[in-house]
Design a protein around this motif. Structure first.
Motif, PDB file in Angstrom:
ATOM      1  N   PHE A 192       2.026  24.735  13.199  1.00 20.46           N
ATOM      2  CA  PHE A 192       1.548  23.410  13.714  1.00 20.46           C
ATOM      3  C   PHE A 192       2.512  22.156  13.569  1.00 20.46           C
ATOM      4  CE2 PHE A 192       0.489  21.572   9.613  1.00 20.46           C
ATOM      5  CZ  PHE A 192       0.162  22.603   8.787  1.00 20.46           C
ATOM      6  N   ILE A 247       5.398  20.028  14.549  1.00 21.05           N
ATOM      7  CA  ILE A 247       6.036  20.002  15.609  1.00 21.05           C
ATOM      8  C   ILE A 247       7.477  19.638  15.389  1.00 21.05           C
ATOM      9  CG2 ILE A 247       6.376  18.597  18.127  1.00 21.05           C
ATOM     10  CD1 ILE A 247       3.348  18.244  17.874  1.00 21.05           C
ATOM     11  N   TYR A 262      -4.860  14.172  31.399  1.00 21.59           N
ATOM     12  CA  TYR A 262      -4.273  12.854  31.312  1.00 21.59           C
ATOM     13  C   TYR A 262      -4.056  12.452  32.687  1.00 21.59           C
ATOM     14  CZ  TYR A 262      -2.589  13.753  26.542  1.00 21.59           C
ATOM     15  OH  TYR A 262      -2.758  13.918  25.441  1.00 21.59           O
ATOM     16  N   ARG A 305      -7.209  10.731  33.585  1.00 22.92           N
ATOM     17  CA  ARG A 305      -7.708   9.462  32.962  1.00 22.92           C
ATOM     18  C   ARG A 305      -6.651   8.457  33.673  1.00 22.92           C
ATOM     19  NH1 ARG A 305      -7.351  11.235  26.881  1.00 22.92           N
ATOM     20  NH2 ARG A 305      -8.663  13.046  26.945  1.00 22.92           N
ATOM     21  N   GLY A 328      -4.901  11.051  23.936  1.00 24.88           N
ATOM     22  CA  GLY A 328      -4.942  12.541  23.169  1.00 24.88           C
ATOM     23  C   GLY A 328      -4.292  12.469  21.910  1.00 24.88           C
ATOM     24  N   LYS A 348      -4.213  12.323  18.020  1.00 23.33           N
ATOM     25  CA  LYS A 348      -5.163  13.331  17.120  1.00 23.33           C
ATOM     26  C   LYS A 348      -5.281  12.407  15.637  1.00 23.33           C
ATOM     27  CE  LYS A 348      -5.751  17.017  19.805  1.00 23.33           C
ATOM     28  NZ  LYS A 348      -5.524  16.342  21.117  1.00 23.33           N
ATOM     29  N   SER A 349      -6.390  12.524  15.208  1.00 26.81           N
ATOM     30  CA  SER A 349      -6.504  11.877  13.715  1.00 26.81           C
ATOM     31  C   SER A 349      -6.397  12.861  12.789  1.00 26.81           C
ATOM     32  CB  SER A 349      -7.609  10.960  13.912  1.00 26.81           C
ATOM     33  OG  SER A 349      -8.808  11.743  14.071  1.00 26.81           O
ATOM     34  N   ASP A 350      -6.047  14.072  12.767  1.00 26.12           N
ATOM     35  CA  ASP A 350      -6.326  15.172  12.034  1.00 26.12           C
ATOM     36  C   ASP A 350      -5.303  14.933  10.828  1.00 26.12           C
ATOM     37  OD1 ASP A 350      -4.263  16.040  13.341  1.00 26.12           O
ATOM     38  OD2 ASP A 350      -5.275  17.652  14.232  1.00 26.12           O
ATOM     39  N   ILE A 377      -2.303  16.227  10.773  1.00 25.75           N
ATOM     40  CA  ILE A 377      -1.151  17.491  10.919  1.00 25.75           C
ATOM     41  C   ILE A 377      -0.572  17.548  12.272  1.00 25.75           C
ATOM     42  CG2 ILE A 377      -2.358  18.701   9.133  1.00 25.75           C
ATOM     43  CD1 ILE A 377      -3.561  20.692  11.429  1.00 25.75           C
ATOM     44  N   THR A 378      -1.192  16.763  13.266  1.00 25.30           N
ATOM     45  CA  THR A 378      -0.469  16.830  14.583  1.00 25.30           C
ATOM     46  C   THR A 378       0.479  15.821  14.763  1.00 25.30           C
ATOM     47  OG1 THR A 378      -2.614  17.514  15.433  1.00 25.30           O
ATOM     48  CG2 THR A 378      -0.852  16.898  17.161  1.00 25.30           C
ATOM     49  N   LEU A 379       1.582  16.121  15.125  1.00 27.64           N
ATOM     50  CA  LEU A 379       2.807  15.085  15.017  1.00 27.64           C
ATOM     51  C   LEU A 379       2.483  14.495  16.531  1.00 27.64           C
ATOM     52  CD1 LEU A 379       5.351  13.976  13.840  1.00 27.64           C
ATOM     53  CD2 LEU A 379       6.604  15.304  15.333  1.00 27.64           C
ATOM     54  N   GLY A 404      -8.723   7.420  10.077  1.00 27.92           N
ATOM     55  CA  GLY A 404      -8.035   8.813  10.371  1.00 27.92           C
ATOM     56  C   GLY A 404      -6.655   8.685   9.984  1.00 27.92           C
ATOM     57  N   ARG A 405      -5.954   9.983  10.018  1.00 26.65           N
ATOM     58  CA  ARG A 405      -4.573   9.894   9.505  1.00 26.65           C
ATOM     59  C   ARG A 405      -3.727  10.516  10.809  1.00 26.65           C
ATOM     60  NH1 ARG A 405      -3.564   9.990   4.392  1.00 26.65           N
ATOM     61  NH2 ARG A 405      -1.672  11.397   4.332  1.00 26.65           N
ATOM     62  N   VAL A 440      -4.575   5.324   9.015  1.00 26.91           N
ATOM     63  CA  VAL A 440      -3.284   5.552   8.164  1.00 26.91           C
ATOM     64  C   VAL A 440      -2.253   6.194   9.173  1.00 26.91           C
ATOM     65  CG1 VAL A 440      -2.343   6.515   6.183  1.00 26.91           C
ATOM     66  CG2 VAL A 440      -4.521   5.893   6.244  1.00 26.91           C
ATOM     67  N   SER A 468       7.598  14.162   7.999  1.00 25.74           N
ATOM     68  CA  SER A 468       8.482  14.476   6.729  1.00 25.74           C
ATOM     69  C   SER A 468      10.092  15.017   7.081  1.00 25.74           C
ATOM     70  CB  SER A 468       7.769  15.675   5.986  1.00 25.74           C
ATOM     71  OG  SER A 468       7.656  16.625   6.708  1.00 25.74           O
ATOM     72  N   SER A 469      10.278  15.160   8.509  1.00 26.42           N
ATOM     73  CA  SER A 469      11.588  15.342   8.730  1.00 26.42           C
ATOM     74  C   SER A 469      12.343  14.043   9.143  1.00 26.42           C
ATOM     75  CB  SER A 469      11.523  16.455  10.325  1.00 26.42           C
ATOM     76  OG  SER A 469      12.723  16.567  10.581  1.00 26.42           O
ATOM     77  N   TYR A 519     -12.550  17.194  20.700  1.00 22.64           N
ATOM     78  CA  TYR A 519     -11.858  16.549  21.585  1.00 22.64           C
ATOM     79  C   TYR A 519     -12.094  16.783  22.797  1.00 22.64           C
ATOM     80  CZ  TYR A 519      -8.558  15.899  17.548  1.00 22.64           C
ATOM     81  OH  TYR A 519      -7.951  15.649  16.177  1.00 22.64           O
ATOM     82  N   TRP A 576     -14.706  14.426  11.922  1.00 22.61           N
ATOM     83  CA  TRP A 576     -15.236  13.513  11.332  1.00 22.61           C
ATOM     84  C   TRP A 576     -16.984  13.697  11.172  1.00 22.61           C
ATOM     85  CZ3 TRP A 576     -12.010  10.124   8.902  1.00 22.61           C
ATOM     86  CH2 TRP A 576     -10.912  10.307   9.680  1.00 22.61           C
ATOM     87  N   GLU A 600      -7.446  17.005   5.509  1.00 27.34           N
ATOM     88  CA  GLU A 600      -7.198  16.581   6.941  1.00 27.34           C
ATOM     89  C   GLU A 600      -7.897  15.260   7.449  1.00 27.34           C
ATOM     90  OE1 GLU A 600      -7.080  19.628   9.910  1.00 27.34           O
ATOM     91  OE2 GLU A 600      -5.688  20.946   8.659  1.00 27.34           O
ATOM     92  N   TYR A 601      -9.191  15.445   6.944  1.00 28.23           N
ATOM     93  CA  TYR A 601     -10.074  14.061   7.290  1.00 28.23           C
ATOM     94  C   TYR A 601     -10.544  13.623   5.939  1.00 28.23           C
ATOM     95  CZ  TYR A 601     -10.036  15.834  12.001  1.00 28.23           C
ATOM     96  OH  TYR A 601      -9.854  16.185  13.428  1.00 28.23           O
TER      97      TYR A 601
END
Lengths: 493, 224, 492
Positions: A34, A36, A135, A138, B28, B30-32, B34-36, B61-62, B83, B88-89, C130, C202, C350-351
């Protein structure tokens, strides 16, 4: 041809010796499926390139990335169990300004590059394409959404190399691109060996696209594609595909097996295609088309098994985007072919099966169709055996043999070239029109059931010979199986 | 339990005057955690600029991201609980004026970041990763030069950074070079991931005003 | 007469047993286990069929069963064998959007329904959420996008309404787009040995019990991004009554055990016995009545909490009460051990719970009513609360001067959570607007020095303090501060 092989061998052995190995995880790339890693992998490639080259090793695990650019003397080596996963976010991909397409792995003007190893490149194109559609809906991305899908240039391919030299693609698995799968455009010395391609996650998923390349070997590979399997194109009138060897490949497609075109501006010369197997394929096992002014010359196809394929051979000259340039096709030899054509849709049930046609048409014959002023010259067919279902029913669709009916087959000079374009044709096994110097040697056509049409119709053909023609059709004793119209120098032995 | 109500208050900020608001999810993002999101956020900033400016709003969210290049007339609002988390890279960062940072801008005007949210550089992990990369010889810079700040701007005019919690940068929290009309207000800088990192570095700025900026730079990394 | 009754009883029992014994395999109804075939209508047909046949179990063997909303009917059990996964469709339009609460599995006014077995119900909620957000952004679904996410459309995993004799045993329920397991106005509800993993998005509560009577939740594990075990009351004419929670373990990025937030009717006769809460962002136990509900007769016994943001939060508010007056009385919390976290207890999830707009030092356990609306008859007994201490007055400060204590906002209309007042003047326990408070045998430990006293009472009318101990690395300090407080009896 010989020169090509020598060059290719030097490619094969040339740069495997100099490789120094680097590991991508050393640069901090994460194989967790996951994270990227785009910038990290790019950094690693740049670093290996600056160090004079070597292999960048991907160890077991899943590495997610957006667009990266491969650089000279760098080989991406995917160990068994390693997967490069495409990000599903379209914004993680670059639409290269020069190329005009999106891709996961780009290379432009580089040499001695490769992707090797038993690992996988998985574009996850279905998800990326659907995110792109969102996208567009939108208004964040602009695209006309023709056919309710983003233009193929707005969806990432797995690989797009342009103007590169000495490329090795060996052992890898390529899956699920968002658009075409892998394109090599104006490259020299491309060696593809032992790759496995599963390319049916979204529309336009070709197996492999070779555009205007010089010196190509594709062998021992397996392709399953939603669109054309092994596809040679010519985008530039100044360039062409030439000196190509395709050997021992197997393919499945919801379009064509081996295809020249559709975009065919420059042309295709000096091909040797051997031991090709095509199955469950919607259109033709072999389509050679020059509709945009391209030149097709010196093509040898030897050893074809075509099982459950909608059509076997389709040779076509057209006049679509030629802009005055005259296309030609000459000196094509096709030998040792065994083919079975089904009555039903050969790719039914695949996710992206070929379009269901606006019928009616009975099963179409193999066809060679040139232009009135521009005939296909020199086609040699030898040791051919094609099994058709027959059952051509004139109440369903009919094209008779009167002069008016035969002349009434439309020319369709500027149409998209595909075997079914004329709808009903007057023959059930082979239809030849506007050609010169065609020979059939040791050819067997079988219809499993009776067909209302003759097996072969020749229209405007000069210098055509049949040696050892055998036709099997039930309930057809005494039927004239070869019918000619406006044809001269016909010899049947 | 809803996080909803806390953030109702944040809605009432006068910053709504900054132009049209765009929710991050429109792009799109994401607030999870872990998604960059780098490219999506960048796309959002570019899109908002093309539309004549506005505010990109992050709700609770993060949001993991690498560098984002802020453009003229685009503000980023981090509402309470939102947040922006630094990747981290080290290769996910770009620099302006020789300073890498999570949010960068060069030669832009009317830009800013505001709200009651947090920018978290995840400096500890980032510095560890920088250190190994430098040791292996992949990164030529010294660590002091390579460490990303949270916000770095060069040659920008009319900049506001307001209300935020800025924490755990690998480098300094804020860095401004050749900027004018910079208003830093109600900031709580808790730059404790790496000892001796500064909260605010500025050179050659005109009209830089810092009001109620609390700088909490404990070298040991221990909570006060 | 007696004989007749016996026969009737016997017959009911007998028929009951036989109907429950009848098993139907999913494949009988053409339900596919390939994970890509949408089985909604086949599963619904199966349920209807079994229901019409008088009841039985619909049994799913190992495999992945994709489905949209299905409606459970009386006397039907969905039984998931080990390895069977009921997968929620990722297409929002496969759910019952016409209902007020869309969900994957729903039931209304059904009797004797059950979900059993060792299998899994997986809502695939993040993808659904989503997709909902996408449809809202495009204007196809209408919603306000509060906090940039849909409040209306995200489906729950399980929503049972006005059902009786509900049995949920053994299964794993996870990844809804919103709350995972909701029972609303149900009676005779038994939840036993289930695992709830509710961190996909959430507002992901674990178990929500709304206005139910006769409930037992036991031996279950709940890990959720919002409240873990949560009691609510949506209807002012209803309440949660006769509820037992026993031997459960909970983890949450909100509260571990929570009464509220929506509390129209109220809660009474609860026994919450021998439970554990850990790594939890907010309170181990929150009992709140912000919307005019009545809370009475609650027993919390043997609660163990580790690494939580707060120990206990009791609160009366006046948010959506529409003239009703909330009350809270007769609350007993005993035999509790709690370690309060130094940092953010759920950091890295994560949340994770929202990072607050600080500053505030570590908050004490709090009992906070409203002026004139006292929380009454609270007993805390045999409790040990361990705090990190180390508050810093330069960082955030609330002193003990009358002006300072009075300046603590009342916040009647605010969302009730322990941190709502920001800095509080005590480190161990803060009580405001309470009467008849009993504290007995309580140890407050601060590992490092505190600038605040352990206890602050403000407007407390009547109380008995016995056996209070304060452990703080400081020699002499006044640990108790009373303000506007009277009739307190203190004994050793």
């Amino acid at each position: 041809m010989k020169n090509t092989l020598i060059v290719l061998f030097s490619v094969i052995f040339g740069f495997s010796l100099t490789a120094k190995d680097f590991t991508v995880s050393d640069f901090g790339a994460k194989n967790d499926g996951f994270t990227i890693n785009t910038s990290t992998i790019q950094k690693a490639i740049d670093f290996v390139h600056e160090q004079g080259g070597g292999r960048l090793i991907f160890e077991t695990g899943s590495y997610v990335t957006g667009s990266i650019y491969l650089k000279s003397n760098v080989t991406l080596h995917l160990e068994q169990g390693a997967t490069i996963l495409g990000s599903t976010n379209p914004f993680d991909y670059i639409k290269d300004a020069k190329i005009g397409w999106m891709s996961m792995i780009f290379a432009v003007n580089q040499e001695n590059i490769g992707i090797t190893g038993k690992g996988t490149i998985n574009g996850r194109g279905f998800l990326t394409a659907y995110n792109m559609v969102n996208y567009i809906h939108r208004g964040i991305y602009t695209d006309p959404l023709k056919y309710d899908r983003p233009n193929e240039t707005n969806r990432p391919q797995n690989i797009y190399f342009r103007e590169c030299k000495n490329i090795r693609i060996v052992d890898i698995t390529l899956r699920d691109p968002g658009s075409w799968n892998q394109t090599y455009d104006q490259c020299q010395n491309l060696y593809v060996d032992h790759i496995y391609v599963d390319s049916k996650s979204y529309w336009n998923n070709d197996g492999i696209d070779i555009v205007d390349c010089d010196g190509v070997v594709i062998k021992n590979s397996y392709f399953d594609a939603a669109d054309d399997v092994i596809c040679f194109k010519s985008h530039s009138a100044e360039h062409m595909c030439q000196n190509v060897v395709v050997d021992n490949c197997v393919g499945r497609s919801s379009a064509n097996g081996l295809k020249f075109g559709t975009v065919s501006r420059g042309g295709f010369k000096n091909f040797k295609i051997t031991n090709l197997t095509i199955f469950d394929t919607f259109r033709s096992a072999i389509t050679l088309a020059a509709v945009d002014g391209g030149e097709i010359e010196n093509i040898v196809i030897d050893g074809v098994r075509s099982i459950n394929t909608g059509n076997v051979i389709y040779l076509r000259l057209g006049d679509r985007w030629a802009k005055g340039k005259k296309p030609y096709m000459k000196n094509v030899t096709i030998s040792n072919v065994y083919a079975e054509v089904p009555l039903t849709k050969p790719d039914a049930g695949y996710n992206y099966e070929g379009p269901v046609e606006d019928l009616p048409r009975n099963i179409s014959p193999a066809s060679i169709v040139g232009l009135v002023e521009n005939k296909i010259q020199g086609v040699h067919l030898k040791n051919i055996q094609i099994v058709y279902p027959g059952e051509g029913n004139p109440l369903y669709a009919k094209r008779g043999l009167s002069a008016e009916e035969l002349d009434g087959v439309p020319e369709m000079r500027d149409a998209y070239p595909e075997f079914s374009q004329f709808k009903e044709l007057p023959a059930w096994a082979f239809y030849v029109r506007h050609a010169e110097g065609v020979s059939f040697e040791n050819v067997t056509f079988t219809a499993k059931k009776k067909d209302y049409r003759p097996s072969v119709v020749l229209d405007d053909v000069k210098d055509v010979s049949f040696t050892g023609l055998v036709v099997h059709e039930p309930e057809s004793v005494g039927k004239q199986q070869v019918f000619s119209h406006k044809t001269s120098q016909l010899i049947i032995k | 339990m809803k996080f909803v109500l806390i953030c109702w208050l944040a809605l009432c900020l006068p910053w709504a005057l900054q132009g049209k608001e765009y929710h991050a999810s429109l792009f799109g993002v994401k607030s999870d955690g872990i998604t960059l999101n780098s490219r999506s956020i960048q796309k959002a900033v570019d899109f908002i600029q093309e539309k004549g400016g506005g505010t990109l709003v992050f709700s609770v969210g993060r949001y993991l991201t690498g560098s984002i290049r802020l453009k003229s007339n685009v503000m980023i609002e981090l509402r309470e609980g939102a947040v922006l988390v630094g990747a981290s890279s080290p290769y996910d960062y770009i620099s302006v004026g020789g300073v890498r940072a999570l949010i960068v801008a060069e030669g832009e005007q009317n830009v800013g970041v505001f709200g009651k949210g947090v920018i978290d550089g995840q400096g500890k992990g980032l510095v560890a990763s920088l250190t190994t990369q430098i040791q292996k010889g992949y990164l030529p810079e010294a660590i002091s030069q390579a460490s990303p700040a949270l916000v770095a701007m060069k040659g920008c005019k009319s900049v506001t950074v307001t209300g935020l919690h800025l924490q755990d940068a690998a480098g300094s929290a804020l860095s401004f070079t050749d900027c004018s009309q910079v208003a830093l207000t109600d900031l709580w800088i808790k730059n404790q991931a790496v000892p001796n990192m500064r909260g605010l570095v500025q050179s050659n700025c005109v009209d830089l005003v810092a009001t109620r900026v609390m700088n909490d730079l404990v070298a040991s990394g221990k909570k006060p | 007469m007696t004989k007749n009754l016996l026969i009737v009883l016997f017959l009911t029992l007998f028929t009951g047993l036989t109907t429950y014994a009848e098993d139907y395999k999913a494949s009988l109804f053409g339900i596919k286990s390939n994970g890509t075939t949408l089985n909604t209508t086949s599963i619904q047909k199966a349920i209807d069929y079994i229901h019409e046949k008088g009841g039985g179990r619909l049994v799913f063997y190992v495999g992945r069963y994709l489905t949209g909303n299905i409606q459970l009917k009386s006397n039907v059990t969905i039984h998931l064998e080990e390895g069977a996964i009921l997968l929620g469709s990722t297409n929002i339009y496969d759910y019952n959007l016409a209902e007020r609460f869309p969900s994957l599995i729903s039931a209304t006014k059904a009797d004797h329904i059950a979900l059993t077995g060792k299998g899994v119900i997986d809502g695939q909620g993040r993808d659904v959420a989503y997709q909902v957000s996408d449809q809202v952004q495009k204007g196809i679904l209408k919603d306000a996008l509060v906090n940039d996410r849909s409040a209306l459309w995200r489906p729950k995993a399980i929503y049972f309404r006005e059902c009786t004799n509900v049995d949920i045993t053994g299964i794993v329920i996870k990844n809804a787009a919103e709350w995972v397991l909701v029972c609303d106005q149900c009676t005779y509800l038994k939840i036993d040995r289930i695992t709830v993993d509710s961190k996909a998005f959430w507002n992901n509560d674990g178990i929500d019990i709304v206005d139910c009577q006769h409930v037992i939740i036991s031996n279950s594990f709940i890990d959720s991004s919002d409240d873990a075990i949560c009691f609510k009351s949506h209807d002012p004419t209803k309440m949660c009554d006769d509820v037992e929670v026993r031997n459960c373990v909970a983890r949450s990025s909100a509260s571990g055990i929570k009464f509220g937030t929506v509390t129209s009717g109220g809660y009474k006769n609860f026994k919450i016995i021998n439970n554990k809460v850990y790594d939890t962002h907010r309170s181990a136990i929150t009992i709140a009545t912000p919307d005019g509900g009545v809370v009475e007769n609650i027993l919390v016994d043997s609660l163990y909490a580790y690494n939580v943001g707060n120990a206990i939060y009791l609160r009366i508010g006046a948010r959506w009460n529409k003239g009703r007056v909330g009350s809270m009385s007769n609350i007993r919390i005993q035999n509790m051990y709690c370690e309060i976290a130094e940092g953010k207890a759920d950091a890295g999830r994560e949340y994770e719970g929202p990072i607050e707009d600080l500053p505030r030092n570590i908050s004490p356990a709090s009992i906070v009513g409203l002026p004139g609306q006292y929380i009454s008859d609270v007993t805390l007994r045999n409790i040990h609360l361990v705090y990190p201490g180390n508050s810093n007055p330069a960082y955030a400060f609330r002193g003990l001067l009358p002006a300072e204590l009075d300046s603590i906002p009342e916040m009647p209309a605010a969302y009730p959570e322990f941190s709502q007042f920001k800095e509080l003047p005590a480190w161990g326990l803060y009580v405001r607007h309470a009467k008849n408070l009993t504290l007995e045998n309580i140890t407050f430990t601060a590992k490092l020095k505190e600038y605040r006293p352990a206890l602050v009472f403000d407007d407390v009318l009547g109380g008995r303090l016995t056996g209070l101990r304060y452990e703080e690395p400081v020699k002499k300090k006044k640990q108790v501060h009373f303000y506007k407080t009277k009739d307190i009896i203190q004994t050793k």
